[in-house]
Design a protein around this motif. Structure first.
Motif, mmCIF file in Angstrom:
data_model
loop_
_atom_site.group_PDB
_atom_site.id
_atom_site.type_symbol
_atom_site.label_atom_id
_atom_site.label_comp_id
_atom_site.label_asym_id
_atom_site.label_seq_id
_atom_site.Cartn_x
_atom_site.Cartn_y
_atom_site.Cartn_z
ATOM 1 N N ALA A 181 -31.415 57.693 9.835
ATOM 2 C CA ALA A 181 -30.133 58.127 10.376
ATOM 3 C C ALA A 181 -28.995 57.233 9.896
ATOM 4 O O ALA A 181 -27.869 57.697 9.681
ATOM 5 N N LYS A 182 -29.280 55.953 9.699
ATOM 6 C CA LYS A 182 -28.263 54.990 9.274
ATOM 7 C C LYS A 182 -28.142 54.924 7.755
ATOM 8 O O LYS A 182 -27.029 54.736 7.222
ATOM 9 N N PHE A 183 -29.267 55.101 7.055
ATOM 10 C CA PHE A 183 -29.283 54.965 5.598
ATOM 11 C C PHE A 183 -29.911 56.215 4.961
ATOM 12 O O PHE A 183 -31.007 56.139 4.392
ATOM 13 N N PRO A 184 -29.278 57.373 5.071
ATOM 14 C CA PRO A 184 -29.879 58.614 4.552
ATOM 15 C C PRO A 184 -30.161 58.529 3.055
ATOM 16 O O PRO A 184 -29.319 58.082 2.276
ATOM 17 N N GLY A 185 -31.396 58.917 2.680
ATOM 18 C CA GLY A 185 -31.780 58.928 1.277
ATOM 19 C C GLY A 185 -32.125 57.575 0.704
ATOM 20 O O GLY A 185 -32.421 57.468 -0.488
ATOM 21 N N GLN A 186 -32.119 56.514 1.536
ATOM 22 C CA GLN A 186 -32.362 55.157 1.033
ATOM 23 C C GLN A 186 -33.563 54.485 1.702
ATOM 24 O O GLN A 186 -33.767 53.292 1.542
ATOM 25 N N VAL A 187 -34.345 55.269 2.432
ATOM 26 C CA VAL A 187 -35.474 54.709 3.180
ATOM 27 C C VAL A 187 -36.791 55.163 2.563
ATOM 28 O O VAL A 187 -37.005 56.352 2.333
ATOM 29 N N ASP A 188 -37.670 54.224 2.286
ATOM 30 C CA ASP A 188 -38.994 54.512 1.733
ATOM 31 C C ASP A 188 -40.045 53.991 2.703
ATOM 32 O O ASP A 188 -40.222 52.787 2.861
ATOM 33 N N ALA A 189 -40.729 54.917 3.378
ATOM 34 C CA ALA A 189 -41.739 54.545 4.377
ATOM 35 C C ALA A 189 -43.158 54.728 3.866
ATOM 36 O O ALA A 189 -44.102 54.760 4.652
ATOM 37 N N SER A 190 -43.327 54.820 2.554
ATOM 38 C CA SER A 190 -44.645 55.118 1.986
ATOM 39 C C SER A 190 -45.538 53.886 1.858
ATOM 40 O O SER A 190 -46.730 54.015 1.613
ATOM 41 N N GLY A 191 -44.971 52.697 2.001
ATOM 42 C CA GLY A 191 -45.757 51.478 1.848
ATOM 43 C C GLY A 191 -46.734 51.262 2.977
ATOM 44 O O GLY A 191 -46.641 51.887 4.043
ATOM 45 N N SER A 192 -47.657 50.336 2.774
ATOM 46 C CA SER A 192 -48.703 50.107 3.772
ATOM 47 C C SER A 192 -48.203 49.338 4.982
ATOM 48 O O SER A 192 -48.748 49.481 6.083
ATOM 49 N N THR A 193 -47.159 48.541 4.809
ATOM 50 C CA THR A 193 -46.723 47.679 5.912
ATOM 51 C C THR A 193 -45.234 47.832 6.200
ATOM 52 O O THR A 193 -44.845 48.338 7.245
ATOM 53 N N ALA A 194 -44.390 47.398 5.285
ATOM 54 C CA ALA A 194 -42.950 47.395 5.525
ATOM 55 C C ALA A 194 -42.333 48.760 5.227
ATOM 56 O O ALA A 194 -42.828 49.521 4.396
ATOM 57 N N ILE A 195 -41.229 49.041 5.913
ATOM 58 C CA ILE A 195 -40.377 50.191 5.616
ATOM 59 C C ILE A 195 -39.221 49.656 4.774
ATOM 60 O O ILE A 195 -38.502 48.750 5.213
ATOM 61 N N VAL A 196 -39.039 50.185 3.587
ATOM 62 C CA VAL A 196 -38.053 49.650 2.654
ATOM 63 C C VAL A 196 -36.738 50.399 2.799
ATOM 64 O O VAL A 196 -36.704 51.630 2.791
ATOM 65 N N VAL A 197 -35.659 49.640 2.927
ATOM 66 C CA VAL A 197 -34.309 50.197 2.878
ATOM 67 C C VAL A 197 -33.697 49.741 1.564
ATOM 68 O O VAL A 197 -33.521 48.534 1.334
ATOM 69 N N ARG A 198 -33.394 50.690 0.696
ATOM 70 C CA ARG A 198 -32.891 50.372 -0.639
ATOM 71 C C ARG A 198 -31.481 49.809 -0.593
ATOM 72 O O ARG A 198 -30.703 50.083 0.318
#
Length: 296
Positions: free
Chosen positions: A110-127
């Motif tokens: 909601a805060k960073f549309p199109g910049q979030v990658d949740a596919s990793g095993s641990t961390a959620i990445v915000v580009r």
């Protein structure tokens, strides 16, 4: 050979511009979590960890690690059956690891549309963007380890996306790093920054493989304070690299007092659960010694 002036120049933290971007990233992620409606009744905290929090980051490693910790329930382990000495029952609420992670992903999207990658095993990445750096956001829960004596140690438990979990000790890491830095008049964190900058340059030049930032900080943490307090940076880095090279040779010691620890002093630096090995430390030290022109 590297000069004293060059090494001294590598002791500093990220530039003011990079620091501003890191701080902005931290604030925006906190704002995203606080604004998410589903977290309205959830007790949680948001705080940085890793090199950004510990002030050992350099420009090439300027991303931030942010913990979002749920306090609604506590996971635990005990040194032996019966060591746990509280009577807390089984948690019956909604905040399962899957639920907490999914709501955190929603808050960030909601805060960073199109910049979030949740596919990793641990961390959620915000580009990153022009005003921010990359961020690794780690959904965590309260964790407590009970010793035989009945005392305990508090940490965080992170559930991987799929299966498995990891226990971290961010509060202890921060405290122990600050203590060593104070004992060495600020030279512990300065030496870590020098090693990280050398490692970045070596990777760019193909002189050595990339190793984790946290690993380098832990290696320097195991260097005696007296070496870090050497009168020149050339002597300091020679001492650091030789100590790492010598200390990572051969097999892991069997005596606990001879084994190296992470900065948090809660985990062995070398064990089967780690993503690095003694060889990684020895190769890094040897490559850096050669790269800096310290000779034979």
């Amino acid at each position: 050979m590297a000069t004293e002036e060059q090494l001294t120049g590598w002791t500093g933290p990220s530039s003011d511009t990079e620091q501003d971007k890191q701080d902005r990233t931290d604030r925006m992620i906190t704002d995203a979590v606080n604004a998410h409606p589903a977290f309205g009744g959830c007790s949680l905290s948001v705080y940085p960890k890793g090199s950004y929090a510990n002030q050992t980051n350099v420009r090439a490693d300027s991303d931030v690690d942010i913990v979002v910790q749920c306090h609604e329930c506590q996971y635990w382990d005990e040194a032996e059956p019966g060591a746990r000495n509280d009577t807390a029952g089984i948690y019956q609420g909604i905040w399962t690891p899957m639920k907490f992670r999914s709501e955190l992903v929603a808050a960030l999207q909601a805060k960073f549309p199109g910049q979030v990658d949740a596919s990793g095993s641990t961390a959620i990445v915000v580009r990153s963007s022009s005003a921010r750096v990359d961020a690794d956001v780690v959904p965590s829960f309260n964790y407590r380890y009970f010793f035989v004596s009945g005392s305990y140690r508090d940490g965080t438990k992170v559930f991987k996306n799929g299966a498995g979990s990891v226990v971290n000790w961010p509060v202890q890491h921060l405290a122990m790093g600050k203590a060593k830095d104070a004992r060495t008049n600020g030279r512990f964190k300065q030496a870590v920054r020098v090693l990280k900058r050398v490692e970045n340059l070596m990777v760019q030049a193909g002189a050595n493989r990339e190793v984790p930032s946290c690993f380098m900080e832990c290696l320097v943490y195991n260097v005696p304070d007296s070496i870090l307090l050497s009168s020149t940076w050339i002597d300091t880095m020679k001492g650091v690299l030789f100590h790492v090279w010598e200390g990572t040779g051969g097999a892991e010691p069997t005596e606990a007092t001879e084994r190296w620890l992470e900065v948090n002093e809660c985990k062995w630096l070398f064990c089967s659960a780690q993503k690095w090995t003694r060889t990684d430390g020895r190769d890094l030290a040897q490559a850096a010694w050669t790269y800096l022109g310290f000779g034979s």
